[in-house]
Structure formats: structure tokens, C-alpha cells
Design a protein around this motif. Structure first.
Motif, PDB file in Angstrom:
ATOM      1  N   ARG A  73       0.943  -1.269  -0.263  1.00 12.41           N
ATOM      2  CA  ARG A  73      -0.171  -0.099   0.020  1.00 12.41           C
ATOM      3  C   ARG A  73       0.832   1.219   0.143  1.00 12.41           C
ATOM      4  NH1 ARG A  73      -5.123  -1.009   4.077  1.00 12.41           N
ATOM      5  NH2 ARG A  73      -4.953  -3.428   4.188  1.00 12.41           N
ATOM      6  N   PRO A  74       0.476   2.405  -0.506  1.00 14.02           N
ATOM      7  CA  PRO A  74       1.137   3.501  -0.586  1.00 14.02           C
ATOM      8  C   PRO A  74       1.338   3.975   0.688  1.00 14.02           C
ATOM      9  CG  PRO A  74      -1.105   3.923  -1.604  1.00 14.02           C
ATOM     10  CD  PRO A  74      -0.726   2.617  -1.546  1.00 14.02           C
ATOM     11  N   GLU A  76       1.187   7.237   1.856  1.00  9.35           N
ATOM     12  CA  GLU A  76       0.425   8.554   1.768  1.00  9.35           C
ATOM     13  C   GLU A  76      -0.398   8.365   0.765  1.00  9.35           C
ATOM     14  OE1 GLU A  76       2.193  12.483   3.365  1.00  9.35           O
ATOM     15  OE2 GLU A  76       3.215  11.791   1.612  1.00  9.35           O
ATOM     16  N   TYR A  77      -1.860   8.452   0.999  1.00  7.47           N
ATOM     17  CA  TYR A  77      -3.148   8.691   0.227  1.00  7.47           C
ATOM     18  C   TYR A  77      -4.473   9.284   0.787  1.00  7.47           C
ATOM     19  CZ  TYR A  77      -4.693   4.255   2.044  1.00  7.47           C
ATOM     20  OH  TYR A  77      -5.056   3.075   2.765  1.00  7.47           O
ATOM     21  N   ARG A  78      -5.335   9.703   0.036  1.00  4.10           N
ATOM     22  CA  ARG A  78      -6.489   9.939   0.264  1.00  4.10           C
ATOM     23  C   ARG A  78      -7.590   9.640  -0.589  1.00  4.10           C
ATOM     24  NH1 ARG A  78      -7.826  15.052   3.277  1.00  4.10           N
ATOM     25  NH2 ARG A  78      -5.747  15.860   2.890  1.00  4.10           N
ATOM     26  N   ARG A  79      -8.975   9.176   0.043  1.00  2.00           N
ATOM     27  CA  ARG A  79      -9.593   8.361  -0.885  1.00  2.00           C
ATOM     28  C   ARG A  79     -11.103   8.465  -0.123  1.00  2.00           C
ATOM     29  NH1 ARG A  79      -9.263   1.969  -1.686  1.00  2.00           N
ATOM     30  NH2 ARG A  79      -8.963   1.430   0.459  1.00  2.00           N
ATOM     31  N   SER A 101      -1.378   8.594   6.430  1.00  2.00           N
ATOM     32  CA  SER A 101       0.056   9.082   6.258  1.00  2.00           C
ATOM     33  C   SER A 101       0.779   8.920   7.710  1.00  2.00           C
ATOM     34  CB  SER A 101       0.020  10.639   6.050  1.00  2.00           C
ATOM     35  OG  SER A 101       1.168  11.177   5.956  1.00  2.00           O
ATOM     36  N   THR A 201      -1.879   0.455  -7.072  1.00  2.00           N
ATOM     37  CA  THR A 201      -1.831   1.237  -5.761  1.00  2.00           C
ATOM     38  C   THR A 201      -1.627   0.019  -4.841  1.00  2.00           C
ATOM     39  OG1 THR A 201      -4.142   1.137  -5.322  1.00  2.00           O
ATOM     40  CG2 THR A 201      -3.423   3.020  -6.613  1.00  2.00           C
ATOM     41  N   LEU A 224      -7.924   7.613  -5.941  1.00  2.00           N
ATOM     42  CA  LEU A 224      -7.322   8.391  -5.059  1.00  2.00           C
ATOM     43  C   LEU A 224      -7.602   9.641  -5.258  1.00  2.00           C
ATOM     44  CD1 LEU A 224      -3.940   6.404  -4.817  1.00  2.00           C
ATOM     45  CD2 LEU A 224      -6.188   5.786  -3.363  1.00  2.00           C
ATOM     46  N   GLN A 226      -6.259  13.634  -5.581  1.00  3.47           N
ATOM     47  CA  GLN A 226      -5.145  14.235  -6.092  1.00  3.47           C
ATOM     48  C   GLN A 226      -4.419  14.851  -5.062  1.00  3.47           C
ATOM     49  OE1 GLN A 226      -5.896  16.646  -9.220  1.00  3.47           O
ATOM     50  NE2 GLN A 226      -6.376  15.084 -10.817  1.00  3.47           N
ATOM     51  N   LEU A 228      -2.799  15.269  -1.334  1.00  5.29           N
ATOM     52  CA  LEU A 228      -2.231  14.161  -0.370  1.00  5.29           C
ATOM     53  C   LEU A 228      -2.879  14.783   1.110  1.00  5.29           C
ATOM     54  CD1 LEU A 228       1.380  13.199  -1.655  1.00  5.29           C
ATOM     55  CD2 LEU A 228      -0.811  12.030  -1.489  1.00  5.29           C
TER      56      LEU A 228
END
Length: 246
Positions: A73-74, A76-79, A101, A201, A224, A226, A228
Motif C-alpha cells: 500500500r502507498p 500516503e493517500y486520500r480517498r 500518512s 496502488t 485516489l 489528487q 495528499l
């Protein structure tokens, strides 16, 4: 003298030839042991290109755990995660905004009452408050994981399943996202789990839970955001910043 010289040349030529063959075989053996996952531009079953090697990757119940283990998994991300729970005669839908994060996960879940439940967790401590209230409930996370806070299953649990518990596995594209698909056999309670995990991702994109062939749970998070997460996302109502920006 000519015979001796020709013999020496012949021996040297054979030695070089053997060395070249060994190097070629060594490179071939090393390349064939790698698993290459397709990008979102590829279709299931398509040949994947890695460096100077071509590797055709086949995912099936016997190999899917190895493929899943290559994903991560990344950081940092937002979804936004949409969750639907279904029961006889009705259903309920929730939207959860998730930000991740530095080991912290924030979820903002809109409840059926219209209230918004905010939660921040690092897997050890969880902070919960509602709407714009300043009172924060703090407790050990215990067995409630960040995935639980997002109301999604933890797909990495696939790695712990016996192979015979996996009845189907392959590549599938869903809404333009190229995924590894896994379906489990019914557990003792009769539940079947289906997972679609993005190969780009490493995140769970879609999941379903079925009971006796009928869906009782669905989740989807196809894209996701754009933007962060920032330190503000991990700040408590009293101004305490749990995640400092670098």
C-alpha cells in the motif's frame, strides 16, 4: 608446432563458449524467478515487460498469494470509500473519507443520523469525536484496525488462508482499474468473500461479502484523491497535532 598451437586455440575457444553458455543460463534462471504484475494499461493475461525479460504472469488459486505478497500500500493517500450493507428488506449506505500518512489513518464517516464520526488511529491509540465537538474519546485501538475504521476487510489476510480456501483467482478490470481478483470458499458460517485489489496502488478497490449466494456487504473505492493528506488532517479539536509535517 602448428598442431600444438591449433590445440591451444581450440581449448581456449571451447572454454570461452562454455563460459558464455553458463552466463546466459544464469541470467535466464534469475529472470524466470521474478513475478511481474501488469500495469493498468495492460489487460488480464497480457505479456508483461520487465527490463530485457518477457514474463507471462498467470494468477490462479495456487499462485495468487505469491502475487498478493508482491503488492504494498502507498505510504500516503486520500480517498473516499462507499460501503453498502444489505439485509432482508433493506440496506444502508455509508461514505467514509479516509486519509493515510505516516502510520496514521483518519476516517470521517457520515452516519445514518447525519452526524459525522471522526476517528484517528495509529493502530495503538484511537481518538474519536463527532461533528465539530471538542470532546474527544481516547482508547487503546485493541483489535480495531485502521481497516475496521474504514469498514473494509483486510485483504492481506488472503496470505494466511490455506490454498484450498481460495476457489477463484485471476486478473479482472473493474471500472478501468486493473485488479487481482480473489474469491474464497464459504466459511463455516456460510460467508464468501470477494476481493478486487489494484495492482497499481496495492489498495483494495472493491469487495463483496455474500451469504448463501446473496450479497450482504459491498465496498468500493475506485480512485485516489489528487490532494495528499496534511498535518491538519491529523490534528485533534484541541489543536494537538499527531502527525508533524516534515
Amino acid at each position: 608446432m602448428d598442431k600444438r598451437w591449433r590445440s591451444q586455440v581450440t581449448v581456449a575457444f571451447l572454454a570461452v563458449t562454455v563460459l558464455v553458455v553458463v552466463v546466459m543460463l544464469s541470467g535466464t534462471l534469475q529472470r524466470s524467478s521474478r513475478i511481474t504484475l501488469p500495469s493498468s494499461e495492460q489487460t488480464p493475461g497480457q505479456t508483461a515487460v520487465s527490463g530485457d525479460a518477457l514474463t507471462v504472469v498467470e494468477v490462479m488459486p495456487e499462485t495468487v498469494q505469491t502475487a498478493i505478497a508482491t503488492l504494498s500500500r502507498p505510504q500516503e493517500y486520500r480517498r473516499t470509500v462507499t460501503v453498502e450493507q444489505l439485509w432482508t428488506g433493506g440496506s444502508g449506505t455509508y461514505e467514509i473519507a479516509a486519509a493515510v500518512s505516516g502510520g496514521w489513518t483518519r476516517t470521517d464517516r457520515t452516519l445514518a443520523s447525519g452526524r459525522v464520526r471522526h476517528a484517528l488511529t495509529d493502530g495503538e491509540t484511537t481518538y474519536i469525536w463527532y461533528d465539530s465537538e471538542t470532546e474527544v474519546y481516547t482508547a487503546p485501538a485493541g483489535g480495531i484496525s485502521a481497516d475496521d475504521e474504514q469498514m473494509i476487510p483486510t485483504y492481506e489476510e488472503i496470505l494466511e488462508l490455506p490454498v484450498e480456501a481460495i476457489v477463484s483467482a485471476d486478473y479482472r478490470t473493474i471500472s478501468g482499474v486493473n485488479c487481482i481478483y480473489v474469491e474464497t470458499a464459504a466459511d463455516p458460517a456460510g460467508y464468501v468473500l470477494r476481493y478486487w485489489v489494484s495492482v497499481d496502488t496495492g489498495l483494495l478497490t472493491v469487495s463483496e461479502r455474500l451469504l448463501d449466494g446473496e450479497p450482504v456487504y459491498r465496498m468500493a473505492a475506485l480512485a485516489l484523491d489528487q490532494d495528499l493528506p496534511t498535518a491538519a488532517d491529523f490534528t485533534l479539536p484541541d489543536g494537538t497535532v499527531l502527525l508533524e509535517e516534515e
